[in-house]
Design a protein around this motif. Structure first.
Motif, PDB file in Angstrom:
ATOM      1  N   ALA A 353       6.800   5.380  -4.564  1.00  0.00           N
ATOM      2  CA  ALA A 353       6.055   4.991  -3.526  1.00  0.00           C
ATOM      3  C   ALA A 353       6.319   4.002  -2.727  1.00  0.00           C
ATOM      4  O   ALA A 353       6.062   3.643  -1.366  1.00  0.00           O
ATOM      5  CB  ALA A 353       5.261   3.625  -4.970  1.00  0.00           C
ATOM      6  N   TYR A 357       5.664   4.180   1.701  1.00  0.00           N
ATOM      7  CA  TYR A 357       4.903   2.755   2.220  1.00  0.00           C
ATOM      8  C   TYR A 357       6.452   3.115   3.144  1.00  0.00           C
ATOM      9  O   TYR A 357       6.060   2.634   4.918  1.00  0.00           O
ATOM     10  CB  TYR A 357       5.445   1.826   1.406  1.00  0.00           C
ATOM     11  N   TYR A 405       3.737  -4.255   3.053  1.00  0.00           N
ATOM     12  CA  TYR A 405       4.149  -2.940   1.916  1.00  0.00           C
ATOM     13  C   TYR A 405       4.907  -3.041   1.886  1.00  0.00           C
ATOM     14  O   TYR A 405       5.764  -2.984   0.735  1.00  0.00           O
ATOM     15  CB  TYR A 405       3.127  -1.328   2.467  1.00  0.00           C
ATOM     16  N   ARG A 408       6.465  -4.780  -0.523  1.00  0.00           N
ATOM     17  CA  ARG A 408       6.225  -4.150  -2.040  1.00  0.00           C
ATOM     18  C   ARG A 408       6.993  -3.237  -2.280  1.00  0.00           C
ATOM     19  O   ARG A 408       7.300  -3.033  -3.458  1.00  0.00           O
ATOM     20  CB  ARG A 408       4.428  -3.695  -1.868  1.00  0.00           C
ATOM     21  N   GLU A 527      -6.387  -3.941   6.345  1.00  0.00           N
ATOM     22  CA  GLU A 527      -5.051  -3.023   5.313  1.00  0.00           C
ATOM     23  C   GLU A 527      -6.465  -1.621   5.380  1.00  0.00           C
ATOM     24  O   GLU A 527      -5.582  -0.537   4.997  1.00  0.00           O
ATOM     25  CB  GLU A 527      -5.829  -4.043   3.845  1.00  0.00           C
ATOM     26  N   ASN A 531      -4.097   1.593   5.682  1.00  0.00           N
ATOM     27  CA  ASN A 531      -4.407   2.678   5.023  1.00  0.00           C
ATOM     28  C   ASN A 531      -4.175   4.265   6.040  1.00  0.00           C
ATOM     29  O   ASN A 531      -3.565   5.254   6.237  1.00  0.00           O
ATOM     30  CB  ASN A 531      -4.509   2.371   3.781  1.00  0.00           C
ATOM     31  N   PHE A 571      -0.027   9.598  -0.602  1.00  0.00           N
ATOM     32  CA  PHE A 571      -0.248   8.621   0.147  1.00  0.00           C
ATOM     33  C   PHE A 571      -1.715   9.256  -0.046  1.00  0.00           C
ATOM     34  O   PHE A 571      -1.981   8.270  -0.418  1.00  0.00           O
ATOM     35  CB  PHE A 571      -0.104   8.090   1.161  1.00  0.00           C
ATOM     36  N   GLU A 575      -2.760   6.379  -2.683  1.00  0.00           N
ATOM     37  CA  GLU A 575      -2.820   5.116  -2.113  1.00  0.00           C
ATOM     38  C   GLU A 575      -4.634   4.731  -0.318  1.00  0.00           C
ATOM     39  O   GLU A 575      -5.352   4.090  -0.968  1.00  0.00           O
ATOM     40  CB  GLU A 575      -1.838   4.998  -0.556  1.00  0.00           C
ATOM     41  N   GLU A 578      -7.976   4.140  -2.117  1.00  0.00           N
ATOM     42  CA  GLU A 578      -8.253   2.328  -1.851  1.00  0.00           C
ATOM     43  C   GLU A 578      -9.819   1.546  -0.676  1.00  0.00           C
ATOM     44  O   GLU A 578     -10.287   0.904  -0.976  1.00  0.00           O
ATOM     45  CB  GLU A 578      -7.249   1.445  -1.980  1.00  0.00           C
TER      46      GLU A 578
END
Length: 601
Positions: A353, A357, A405, A408, A527, A531, A571, A575, A578
């Motif tokens: 992850a 990111y 991110y 994160r 967001e 993404n 990803f 990710e 979402e």
């Protein structure tokens, strides 16, 4: 364990395989350069970082600047570190030769200074903000102003800042109250207060050149009445020598949770007769000029966030490879040796992850740097205009996605180290604190989301939006040529269709519903779009990685490329999906927060 600041192989991959920076040497501006000079600049950045910033990284964090009412004090090691950056040419690596620069392409300059940022955090702000200050004056100031202010800043004798934020206005530029009154000699007298001014006072240089937004007496209200002024800490005589102290004073320092190498200041202008200021360009056009520096600073913030995520990932990766602890669930023998924690699937999840990111974010920042170059040096006017339009559209995401991110990723780095992650014997907790500032610097997530949805998307008949979608579609077509990437190309096509439906719904709502309701969840739109853009960046990397994989039998190189492709897979599979939940929320104008009454909290 001594982890590298950044991964050199990654940097070479981005520069020469993803973005093919060698082709830039065909442009007249860069004809003196070649692959070797580009690599030498990056290597120089690494060496200066390792020699001057890495050894003092923890000391900078634990010894914040102080103000005794008379002068600012900071640890003495910062000054020679900043002087080393200036001496190396890395303070303004993309500036013209005759202005003391290396005339590097901005994308190569970004890579060279990434090592400095990774090791020095916001301490590099003294030079990077000075560089941005110079760029603004060179673009909008007079020849006299360039000679008087830019030349000594390029030489490292003066530093530069941007002074916008006021105590009562915050991000609302329309409400600023700092005033400017014209004098008989053509200069202005500036009066007002500014806060959160990075590098606003220090003794690292002979002088500090503030770029100050103020309102000339009688100017229109709102943002249309804002002008921009050069306001030095110390006045400069006609012969270039320093004169008397200007009416600019440090009112106090702020002490932040991270990024402690750079002062954060409250400044008072005009406590006596008014600070002497010099108008940049024309009156009432100051915010337009300042956006030159603000947009550069936004890319700088996004890049800092991505780089801090990268160095945290690198540290936690190396730690996980060397730290033995526990056994796999499949191991039934309690006497068996513990395995290194990278063997545990959940640790690999956290590392993957972080990789997704951080590397996705930094690729986006490098892409932004390349666009900033293309808008000035591309071969045709049409290419320059296209680059400008795409960069202007992407800037809210270049700033916001890495700064959201990136922390994160740093949080996951702390988690990988477990109990060792939140103690300052390891730097990952510092990386998190440093990076958390970037979500606020140069406009919060919410401010950037409103800029994207309310302004950047609909403006000029959605020209920026359409340019972005067209660029993504072009990458999709390239990816389809690789069988292994076709599934990801199809996923991105579906994502673009979802984006179009969501965007159309929101734009219609902005016309039909109360605008505040239609924009209430703009952060989720940012967001969602972000993404998709990062998925696009990963597809770009995937094309380069698959090309490299097909061309090599060297196992270490194959492992490198397979790692890139696995991060792409992560990803897209974990990710990117979402966005479907976020689209559903946006399209139904979910109003829980909007409907919440103040008295209900």
């Amino acid at each position: 364990m001594v982890a590298p600041i950044l991964n050199d192989r990654d940097m070479a991959f981005w520069l020469f395989e993803v973005f093919d920076v060698e082709q830039l040497t065909r442009r007249e501006r860069y004809q003196d350069h070649n692959k070797e000079s580009f690599l030498a600049a990056v290597e120089l950045g690494r060496k200066v970082a390792e020699k001057h910033f890495l050894p003092i990284r923890q000391k900078v964090d634990t010894h914040q600047p102080t103000f005794d009412g008379q002068r600012v004090s900071m640890i003495p090691e910062i000054k020679p570190a900043i002087e080393a950056v200036n001496a190396s040419g890395l303070a303004c690596p993309s500036a013209d030769y005759d202005m003391g620069g290396m005339q590097l392409p901005p994308i190569v300059a970004s890579a060279a200074t990434a090592y400095l940022s990774a090791a020095g955090s916001t301490t590099l702000g003294y030079t990077s903000l000075t560089n941005a200050n110079c760029n603004l004056i060179e673009s909008h100031g007079s020849a006299e102003q360039i000679a008087k202010w830019v030349v000594p800043m390029r030489e490292g004798r003066f530093a530069g800042t941007m002074a916008m934020t006021e105590p009562s206005a915050g991000s609302s530029m329309a409400d600023l109250t700092t005033s400017a009154v014209k004098s008989d000699d053509g200069s202005y007298r500036i009066s007002g207060s500014k806060i959160f001014i990075s590098g606003g006072d220090h003794e690292l240089t002979e002088n500090i050149v503030h770029l100050v937004l103020a309102r000339v007496k009688g100017a229109p209200k709102g943002i249309k009445g804002i002008s921009l002024f050069i306001v030095p800490k110390v006045l400069v005589n006609d012969d270039g020598s320093l004169g008397e102290r200007n009416d600019v004073h440090l009112a106090g320092l702020f002490h932040k949770m991270g990024g402690r190498g750079q002062t954060s200041c409250a400044l008072s202008f005009g406590e006596r007769d008014g600070a002497v200021g010099y108008l940049v360009g024309e009156e009432n056009k100051g915010l337009r000029y300042m956006f030159h520096m603000m947009n550069e600073a936004r890319i700088m913030v996004g890049t800092s966030a991505a780089v801090t995520a990268l160095t945290g990932y690198q540290y936690s990766l190396d730690y996980a490879k060397e730290r033995p602890q526990g056994r796999l669930p499949s191991s039934k023998d309690p006497a068996s040796a513990p395995v290194n924690i990278i063997k545990h699937p959940d640790v690999r999840r956290m590392l993957l992850a972080q990789k997704a990111y951080a590397e996705g974010a930094y690729t986006l920042c490098l892409f932004g740097a390349q666009l900033s170059d293309d808008e000035r040096t591309a071969a045709t006017q049409a290419e320059r205009e296209q680059a400008h339009e795409l960069l202007d559209f992407l800037t809210p995401m270049i700033k916001s996605w890495p700064s959201e991110y990136g922390p994160r990723a740093n949080s996951l780095a702390i988690q990988v180290l477990g109990g060792h992650g939140y103690i300052n014997e390891h730097p990952v907790e510092m990386f998190y604190r440093d990076n958390r500032l970037n979500a606020i610097h140069e406009g919060t997530y919410g401010v950037q989301s409103l800029d994207l949805l309310a302004r950047k998307v609909p403006i000029n008949n959605m020209a920026g939006y359409r340019a972005c979608v067209a660029a993504i579609e072009a990458t999709i077509e390239q990816a389809k040529m690789h069988e292994s990437l076709q599934v990801f190309a199809e996923q991105l096509i579906a994502s673009l269709a979802l984006l179009q439906t969501t965007t159309s719904t929101l734009l219609a709502a902005m016309m039909e519903k109360p605008i505040d309701l239609a924009l209430a969840n703009s952060v989720k739109y940012l967001e969602l779009f972000g993404n998709i853009v990062i998925a696009w960046m990963w597809l770009k990397q995937g094309i380069a990685a698959q090309t490299g994989l097909d061309a090599t039998d060297h196992q270490a190189e194959r492992d490198f490329y397979l790692g890139k492709l696995q991060a792409l897979r992560y990803f897209f599979n974990v990710e990117l999906p979402e966005i479907y939940a976020w689209s559903a929320l946006l399209c139904k104008l979910e109003s829980s927060a909007f409907d919440m009454e103040e008295s209900w909290f």
